[in-house]
Each structure stands twice: as C-alpha cells, then as structure tokens.
Design a protein around this motif. Structure first.
Motif, short mmCIF file in Angstrom:
data_model
loop_
_atom_site.label_atom_id
_atom_site.label_comp_id
_atom_site.label_asym_id
_atom_site.label_seq_id
_atom_site.Cartn_x
_atom_site.Cartn_y
_atom_site.Cartn_z
N VAL A 81 0.87 -1.17 0.00
CA VAL A 81 0.00 0.00 0.00
C VAL A 81 0.92 1.22 0.00
N TRP A 82 0.77 2.07 -1.01
CA TRP A 82 1.63 3.24 -1.21
C TRP A 82 0.92 4.50 -0.79
N ASP A 83 1.64 5.41 -0.13
CA ASP A 83 1.13 6.72 0.24
C ASP A 83 2.06 7.77 -0.36
N GLY A 84 1.94 7.94 -1.66
CA GLY A 84 2.79 8.90 -2.38
C GLY A 84 4.26 8.59 -2.13
N ASP A 85 5.04 9.64 -1.84
CA ASP A 85 6.45 9.48 -1.49
C ASP A 85 6.65 9.58 0.02
N ARG A 86 5.55 9.45 0.78
CA ARG A 86 5.62 9.57 2.24
C ARG A 86 5.80 8.23 2.94
N ALA A 87 5.18 7.17 2.40
CA ALA A 87 5.23 5.88 3.08
C ALA A 87 4.80 4.77 2.15
N VAL A 88 5.27 3.58 2.47
CA VAL A 88 4.79 2.35 1.84
C VAL A 88 4.75 1.30 2.94
N SER A 89 3.65 0.55 2.96
CA SER A 89 3.54 -0.53 3.93
C SER A 89 3.25 -1.82 3.19
N TRP A 90 3.54 -2.94 3.85
CA TRP A 90 3.33 -4.22 3.22
C TRP A 90 2.93 -5.26 4.26
N SER A 91 2.29 -6.32 3.73
CA SER A 91 1.93 -7.45 4.58
C SER A 91 1.95 -8.71 3.73
N LEU A 92 2.08 -9.82 4.41
CA LEU A 92 2.15 -11.11 3.75
C LEU A 92 0.78 -11.49 3.20
N VAL A 93 0.69 -11.73 1.88
CA VAL A 93 -0.58 -12.15 1.28
C VAL A 93 -0.54 -13.60 0.82
N GLU A 94 0.65 -14.11 0.56
CA GLU A 94 0.84 -15.52 0.21
C GLU A 94 1.99 -16.03 1.07
N PRO A 95 1.65 -16.67 2.21
CA PRO A 95 2.71 -17.14 3.11
C PRO A 95 3.61 -18.16 2.44
N GLY A 96 4.80 -18.26 2.98
CA GLY A 96 5.74 -19.27 2.52
C GLY A 96 5.70 -20.47 3.44
N LYS A 97 6.74 -21.29 3.40
CA LYS A 97 6.82 -22.45 4.28
C LYS A 97 7.23 -22.04 5.69
N MET A 98 8.09 -21.04 5.80
CA MET A 98 8.56 -20.60 7.11
C MET A 98 7.85 -19.35 7.61
N LEU A 99 7.67 -18.37 6.70
CA LEU A 99 7.06 -17.11 7.11
C LEU A 99 5.55 -17.25 7.21
N THR A 100 5.00 -16.95 8.39
CA THR A 100 3.55 -17.01 8.58
C THR A 100 2.95 -15.62 8.67
N SER A 101 3.79 -14.62 8.95
CA SER A 101 3.32 -13.24 9.04
C SER A 101 4.51 -12.31 8.81
N MET A 102 4.27 -11.23 8.05
CA MET A 102 5.28 -10.19 7.88
C MET A 102 4.53 -8.90 7.59
N ASP A 103 4.71 -7.95 8.48
CA ASP A 103 4.14 -6.62 8.31
C ASP A 103 5.27 -5.62 8.45
N GLY A 104 5.30 -4.66 7.52
CA GLY A 104 6.38 -3.69 7.59
C GLY A 104 5.99 -2.40 6.91
N ALA A 105 6.89 -1.42 7.04
CA ALA A 105 6.68 -0.12 6.41
C ALA A 105 7.99 0.64 6.31
N TYR A 106 8.10 1.44 5.26
CA TYR A 106 9.11 2.49 5.15
C TYR A 106 8.36 3.80 5.30
N LEU A 107 8.80 4.64 6.23
CA LEU A 107 8.23 5.97 6.42
C LEU A 107 9.30 6.99 6.07
N LEU A 108 8.99 7.92 5.15
CA LEU A 108 9.97 8.90 4.69
C LEU A 108 9.60 10.29 5.19
#
Length: 157
Positions: A81-108
């Motif tokens: 999810v993009w917020d212009g050049d201010r921020a981008v956030s992400w979350s796991l939509v297709e889990p892998g074998k090891m990763l069950t959850s991943m939520d993150g963001a870059y805030l500028l």
C-alpha cells in the motif's frame, strides 16, 4: 542508525523499528524502494523480487520474493500500500513455508532540502518456534541491513 523495539498498549512486543538519514529526496528514495527488480543488488538475502500484480505506474500491489537470509529461506508474496512518497507498507498475502506473518513499512520524512529520514518498521512471525529475543535480533539485522543497502543504492545512483 537508531534501532529500538516498540511495545503496544499491553506492553507486548510490536514492530522492530530503526531509521537512517539518506542524502536524497523522498521521491528518489521511493523510486529505489519501488524498483523491486533491483532488490537482489542491494537487499541482502533477496534472490528475486518479481511483480505479480501491478498497481499505479511504478508502484506494484503484489510482489513475489525468494529469500535466502539465514536462518530464513523461503518464497512468499507481499501486498503493498503506497502513500505517495511519504510511506509504503506491506503485509504477507501468500505465506511461505517458514514465514507465517510479515508486516512492515518504510516511512519517509524530509530533513532539510536534500536529506530524508527513512524509518523501517518490521514484524515477522515464522512457523519454526524462535525465542522472542532471537526473532527480534533477526528483525533488527534485516532492518539495519536493508537501511544500509537502501542508503548505498540511493546515494550511488
């Protein structure tokens, strides 16, 4: 770089957060963040990052990753999810074998005319039990490595 753990209102561990100041404008930095094809060059452990679902021009909605960042080796899809050049956030939509959850963001956040403070937030859960301290340490390593790689990639373009 200032790394610290954040706690939610119950005092439980939330996202691991760190930040760095990069000598570039937010739009330049966001351009590098959105260039998933270049991730294997600067994002340690990322073997491939392929856009699965396009979003706005230059801002994908879903990206498939192949990760080899010991101890985590996995394939997964992140939704963005993009917020212009201010921020981008992400979350796991297709889990892998090891990763069950991943939520993150870059805030500028612009600092002066040609510098930007980039804050990286990350919370990861894996299917293999990891002690909380070990998991936070892994998150900090991922964040600090990503921020250093991003800074180098942006400042050498």
């Amino acid at each position: 770089m200032d790394a610290h753990d954040q706690r939610d209102e119950e005092g439980l561990m939330a996202r691991t957060t760190s930040d760095i100041v990069i000598d570039a404008t937010p739009d330049s930095i966001m351009g590098v963040i959105a260039d998933f094809g270049s991730y294997p060059v600067w994002a340690t452990g990322v073997k491939t990052a392929d856009v699965v679902v396009e979003g706005e021009p230059g801002r994908p909605k879903q990206v498939h990753f192949v990760l080899d960042a010991t101890p985590i080796r996995d394939e997964y899809d992140l939704g963005y999810v993009w917020d212009g050049d201010r921020a981008v956030s992400w979350s796991l939509v297709e889990p892998g074998k090891m990763l069950t959850s991943m939520d993150g963001a870059y805030l500028l956040d612009p600092v002066g005319d040609a510098q930007t403070r980039v804050t990286y937030q990350l919370a990861v859960d894996v299917s293999v039990p990891l002690l909380g301290m070990l998991k936070r340490k892994a998150e900090k390593v991922i964040i600090d490595t990503a921020l250093k790689g991003l800074k180098k990639q942006v400042e050498t373009q």
